[in-house]
Design a protein around this motif. Sequence first.
Motif, PDB file in Angstrom:
ATOM      1  N   ALA A 147     -15.299   7.018 -31.025  1.00  0.00           N
ATOM      2  CA  ALA A 147     -16.529   6.207 -31.034  1.00  0.00           C
ATOM      3  C   ALA A 147     -17.809   6.849 -31.316  1.00  0.00           C
ATOM      4  O   ALA A 147     -18.121   7.953 -30.876  1.00  0.00           O
ATOM      5  CB  ALA A 147     -16.454   5.572 -29.500  1.00  0.00           C
ATOM      6  N   LYS A 154     -21.486   0.651 -29.047  1.00  0.00           N
ATOM      7  CA  LYS A 154     -20.597   1.745 -29.667  1.00  0.00           C
ATOM      8  C   LYS A 154     -19.539   1.255 -30.609  1.00  0.00           C
ATOM      9  O   LYS A 154     -18.913   0.101 -30.256  1.00  0.00           O
ATOM     10  CB  LYS A 154     -19.877   2.384 -28.231  1.00  0.00           C
ATOM     11  CG  LYS A 154     -21.087   3.090 -27.519  1.00  0.00           C
ATOM     12  CD  LYS A 154     -20.051   4.013 -26.514  1.00  0.00           C
ATOM     13  CE  LYS A 154     -21.073   4.850 -25.759  1.00  0.00           C
ATOM     14  NZ  LYS A 154     -21.997   5.876 -26.562  1.00  0.00           N
ATOM     15  N   ASP A 198     -22.077   6.060 -31.390  1.00  0.00           N
ATOM     16  CA  ASP A 198     -23.119   5.275 -30.556  1.00  0.00           C
ATOM     17  C   ASP A 198     -23.931   4.505 -31.771  1.00  0.00           C
ATOM     18  O   ASP A 198     -23.804   4.684 -32.827  1.00  0.00           O
ATOM     19  CB  ASP A 198     -24.120   6.213 -29.720  1.00  0.00           C
ATOM     20  CG  ASP A 198     -24.932   7.128 -30.617  1.00  0.00           C
ATOM     21  OD1 ASP A 198     -24.975   7.044 -31.721  1.00  0.00           O
ATOM     22  OD2 ASP A 198     -25.352   8.267 -29.853  1.00  0.00           O
TER      23      ASP A 198
END
Length: 269
Positions: A175, A137, A177
């Motif tokens: 954030a 992440k 992925d």
Amino acid sequence: MDFGTYETLIVEQQGKALVVTVSRPKAMNALAGQVVEDLWALTEVLLGVGRDGEWPVHGVVITGAGEKAFVAGADIVEMQQMTAEQGETYSRRMQDVTLRLEALPVPVIAAVNGFALGGGCELAMACDFIYASRNAKFGQPEVNLGLVPGFGGSVRLADRVGIGMAREIIYTGRAIDAEEAHRIGLVNRLFDDAAAVVEGAKATVAELATKSPMAVSTCKRLMNEVASLSTAEGLDKEASAFHTAFETEDKVEGVRAFVAKERPTFPGR
């Protein structure tokens, strides 16, 4: 070769690669002041090794210890006690580390597993390539703490993903992925797990070892130099580098081997 001993880093030559592991797993490898100083000291050693063909490795791989994080970010607990002046010193020291990584004459690959947030994302972006496991992440969450990126995020993220996407990531503090990071161009390649990421990075370094050290080093330097130039200025730099490459022993050997249909043995000069 002895690359030094460090409190928070594990440094090992593995084949053609120098593998550097940030090792503070209980703190998710956060960039405490000691980590920054250790990285600075290591880059000091590496910059003193020599240039091009004199190097004992053909690439540096940076990764993090444990299963949860590459580098989770800056050390927030330490930062809580810092004055504004100490915060700026911390920022500038780590920025210097990132510039030193870019100045190394060999490629640097970030092998990211788990969290690479804030300072961890910025450390990864100072590397030439970013390889990531599927559980990685990325993000610049500084706004969630009332802060701004301090180790290069406001500069390098836009270079990687474009200004619009960089603004969204930095302004929102979200954030993303690994799949999204790969889709937008932040990550070069995806791997199934942490071990595969490191092995993939080492395999790329082994591939780089078959190329001209002089040419790879010059390409790295040239691409860093032209990034902030106009097209015309960049082309001028490229032509000069092309001229210089013609004067190297690596060019002579590479062209000779190609014509002879042989595998080149580059002297690195």
